[in-house]
Design an enzyme around this catalytic site. Structure first.
Site, PDB file in Angstrom:
ATOM      1  N   ASP A 257       0.870  -1.166   0.000  1.00 41.96           N
ATOM      2  CA  ASP A 257       0.000   0.000   0.000  1.00 41.96           C
ATOM      3  C   ASP A 257       0.915   1.227   0.000  1.00 41.96           C
ATOM      4  O   ASP A 257       2.133   1.117   0.194  1.00 41.96           O
ATOM      5  CB  ASP A 257      -0.950  -0.016   1.202  1.00 41.96           C
ATOM      6  CG  ASP A 257      -2.160   0.894   0.973  1.00 41.96           C
ATOM      7  OD1 ASP A 257      -2.085   1.784   0.102  1.00 41.96           O
ATOM      8  OD2 ASP A 257      -3.177   0.725   1.667  1.00 41.96           O
TER       9      ASP A 257
HETATM   10  C1  BGC Z   1      -4.960   3.255   0.017  1.00 42.57           C
HETATM   11  C2  BGC Z   1      -4.986   2.264  -1.110  1.00 42.57           C
HETATM   12  C3  BGC Z   1      -4.867   2.987  -2.419  1.00 42.57           C
HETATM   13  C4  BGC Z   1      -3.599   3.809  -2.403  1.00 42.57           C
HETATM   14  C5  BGC Z   1      -3.361   4.578  -3.693  1.00 42.57           C
HETATM   15  C6  BGC Z   1      -3.797   4.220  -0.061  1.00 42.57           C
HETATM   16  O1  BGC Z   1      -3.977   5.258   0.826  1.00 42.57           O
HETATM   17  O2  BGC Z   1      -4.957   2.578   1.257  1.00 42.57           O
HETATM   18  O3  BGC Z   1      -6.170   1.504  -1.079  1.00 42.57           O
HETATM   19  O4  BGC Z   1      -4.881   2.072  -3.478  1.00 42.57           O
HETATM   20  O5  BGC Z   1      -3.684   4.751  -1.349  1.00 42.57           O
HETATM   21  O6  BGC Z   1      -4.235   5.624  -3.824  1.00 42.57           O
END
Ligand code: BGC
Length: 711
Positions: A257
């Site tokens: 993530d």
């Molecule tokens: C989230 C993810 C997301 C990523 C990119 C993170 O803050 O937890 O689910 O895909 O950001 O935007």
């Protein structure tokens, strides 16, 4: 130099491209090809051309949403986008009823259709990797991202995620199942450890990921922020090496993530292939000395790149444009898909005196009140937040349906201007739209169980003005209705219905569509009675300190909060049915404008343990209008040698029936439907003996039941 991966198009490709632009029809979807010796050889050849530093460079993302390019092997960068409810990163888009709303549809065909639409929306924006679906379990109604995820039940999640991913990937876009694993709360998500026993993990929290990998062959997985049993997911050898890449045989890319990597060496050695969005830890500064010191094997780095290259080659990302000129960025074709999701998910929970459906011919005046009536509330907040081109609010949807001859009064708050209270009292009906929104239910924080401030008072005030008050509730799960539920005749849960939500609400309220959503989560009376409530917060005395090195190379110590999953398997309806207590509305429940009956349950009296079992029964529309039922099959294992939940969902079927019509339903149960995870034997196990098969329309109402003996 040979140029197998040159980005500029070859003349033949350019011709096809031009023809497409001229003629309009869409090119074939470009689903990924299976892995092959040729692809493996090509991926290895790419790796062979790279220096150690170049290899390490490719382990991190760039520009927030891209993989890194590598001119030395003519590798372009590849693009990503968030997308649980819409391909949202690159401007306005189609916003769908996804996540928990998809789960409320209980419709596997729709899951595939939604995946296909998202895949096409991604291609239209040049996106190679779709950062969805999210499949974490709705353990508690407070988790700020439940709306992006599916349900409280692992079987429902695992069943829906497969066609969804197949739909996305059939369009030539790699899906990314997330957040692996146990990201079941947003509060303190970087520093919280989900401390959970292996059986609970295997039976509740991992099956949707397992199905995504082993059945849908998902090509990317995203590790979560949190720790699991004291180890960050991005460096968790149990999750990443033993289970995901070992037991499940995952061949694709495991990415972090965004800023969920905490230790470059540990991450490289424990399965993380790609650090997103940038190489803060998996970089040359950390990894070159580690390779030289023998802490990291260069072959481990090669293995990460192999997965990245293999995926890119299988999809043809390196030799075709991802953008398909036949795909519309503004897609008129997607509107019916967005509408279908809303129509299928909106769930009718209360309909006293059959106030619904309203007869449009009899409604001359209507009051539409509340913060969620206008503007449209299409989704929750955070990285999934999709900005629709023209979302339809409940106010607009109802006004469109009723036309110019009906008087409409609108107020966001309590109508207390001169004469307004009169107007509301005399309206033929009041639609009162309350609940959460992108501001109050979102990524990065958890939400309250009570409605946002002032809404209880608003409902009480409006219900006192007009007894024909229909409450529509927006949110990713249950909420506190205790102050007003007995004062209103109708409660309609709209989840987050996407851009066509207002049209769908209007069609359902005015009887143009039977409400067909079924609760994908149990609906508690109060937060206290939720089985996770006493385990939700970590006890400060259990906190531990993690001594590590920060991205700046300096020592970093931080406190880890341990969330003990003492509720174990007792999530949602498993708790309610095992304790014999009852929630406000049970998992699987949802009213229709017609009634259904179940009959003729046929199950063999006995079967060999582990062999497939076929169950059949009839569903009849016993009412006066066409409608939709979700027949649900639950399995109980009263003679198990371990404690098991009283019942568990193991099959379901959505049936559409005209009045008086009957459908014969067949459901096949495999060995897993009867198994539990045996921690000692480290495998799925069936204890021979009596099992009970129950069929009905919710986790609590199962009028058919019969025993089967597994030998
Ligand atoms: C989230 C993810 C997301 C990523 C990119 C993170 O803050 O937890 O689910 O895909 O950001 O935007």
């Amino acid at each position: 130099m040979k140029t197998p991966f040159k980005r500029p198009l070859c003349p033949a490709f350019t011709l096809v491209f031009a023809l497409l632009l001229a003629s309009g029809p869409r090119a074939s979807a470009q689903a990924p090809v299976p892995d092959s010796p040729a692809i493996e050889a090509r991926a290895h050849a790419m790796i062979a051309k790279l220096t150690l530093e170049q290899k390490i460079e490719l382990l991190g993302g760039i520009g927030n949403m891209f993989t890194r390019p590598m001119p030395a092997i003519e590798l372009p960068q590849f693009k990503m986008s968030d997308a649980s409810v819409g391909v949202r990163t690159w401007g306005p888009t189609t916003a769908y009823a996804g996540g928990v709303a998809l789960a409320a549809t209980w419709d596997t065909d729709f899951a595939r259709k939604l995946g296909e639409s998202l895949g096409r929306d991604a291609r239209a924006r040049n996106v190679n990797f779709l950062l969805g679906p999210g499949v974490n379990i709705a353990r508690s109604p407070l988790s700020g991202r439940n709306f992006e995820y599916l349900s409280e039940d692992p079987f429902l999640n695992a069943t829906l995620v497969v066609p969804f991913i197949e739909g996305v990937q059939s369009e030539g876009v790699a899906a990314t199942v997330k957040h692996y694993a146990l990201n079941d709360q947003e509060f303190n998500r970087h520093n919280a450890s989900a401390d959970v026993d292996e059986r609970t993990m295997r039976e509740i929290y991992l099956p949707a990921f397992e199905a995504a990998v082993t059945k849908a062959h998902v090509d990317a997985v995203m590790n979560s922020y949190n720790l699991v049993n004291g180890v960050h997911a991005t460096q968790n050898d149990f999750l990443n090496l033993k289970v995901l890449k070992g037991e499940w045989g995952f061949q694709g890319v495991l990415m972090s993530d965004w800023d969920a990597t905490y230790d470059g060496v540990a991450a490289v050695n424990n399965g993380l292939d790609l650090e997103m969005p940038s190489p803060k830890f998996m970089n040359a500064k950390n990894l070159v000395p580690a390779v030289k010191a023998g802490q990291v094997k260069e072959s481990a780095i090669d293995e990460h790149l192999l997965r990245l290259f293999r995926t890119e080659l299988r999809y043809g990302f390196t030799n075709r444009p991802q953008f398909d000129p036949a795909d519309s960025t503004y897609s008129v074709a997607d509107r019916p898909v967005a509408l279908q999701g809303a129509l299928e998910s909106i769930t009718l929970l209360k309909n006293d005196g059959h106030l619904l459906p309203l007869d449009p011919a009899k409604v001359k005046s209507i009051a539409i009140i509340g913060p969620d009536a206008y503007p449209a509330v299409t989704g929750g907040g955070g990285s999934s937040e999709a900005h629709a081109f023209e979302p339809v609010s409940i106010l607009t949807g109802v006004a469109n349906l009723l036309g110019p001859d009906v008087h409409i009064f609108y107020s966001a708050g309590i109508p207390d201007g001169p004469g307004q209270k009169e107007v509301v009292a005399q309206a033929d009906a009041v639609i009162l739209s309350v609940g959460f929104s992108a501001a109050t239910e979102r990524e990065g924080s958890d939400r309250t169980f009570t409605l946002p401030p002032g809404q209880d008072a608003l409902i009480e005030a409006v219900a006192a003005m007009n007894p024909r008050t229909i409450v529509t509730l927006t949110g990713g799960g249950g909420a506190d209705t205790s102050r007003w539920l007995d004062k209103v005749p109708v409660l309609l849960h709209t989840w987050y219905p996407g851009q066509e939500g207002g049209t769908a609400v209007a069609q359902i309220l005015f009887g143009q569509h039977d409400p067909e959503g079924k609760l994908p989560v149990s609906f508690d009376r109060s937060w206290d009675e939720n089985p996770s409530s006493k385990w939700y917060d970590g006890d400060p005395k259990d906190s531990t300190t993690l001594n590590t090195i920060g991205a700046d190379g300096k020592p970093l110590n931080y406190t880890i909060e341990h969330i003990k999953y003492g509720d174990k398997l007792m999530v949602g309806y498993r708790y309610w049915t095992t304790t014999g207590k009852h929630p406000l509305f049970p998992f699987g429940f949802g009213l229709s404008y017609t009634t259904f009956s179940f009959s003729n349950l046929a199950v063999p009296a006995s079967a060999a343990s582990g062999s497939p079992v076929t169950v059949s029964f009839d569903v009849t529309n016993a009412g006066g209008v066409a409608g939709v039922e979700v027949a649900q099959l639950y399995v109980s294992d009263p003679s198990a040698q371990v404690d098991r939940p009283e019942r568990e969902l193991k099959g379901f079927a959505k049936v559409r029936l005209d009045p008086g019509a009957t459908q014969h339903v067949t459901i096949n149960l495999d060995a897993r439907a009867f198994s539990y995870w045996d921690e000692t034997a480290q495998k799925w196990t069936i204890d021979p003996g009596k099992f009970t098969i129950r069929v009905g329309d919710s986790s609590e109402n199962t009028p058919l039941s019969v025993d089967i003996d597994l030998r």
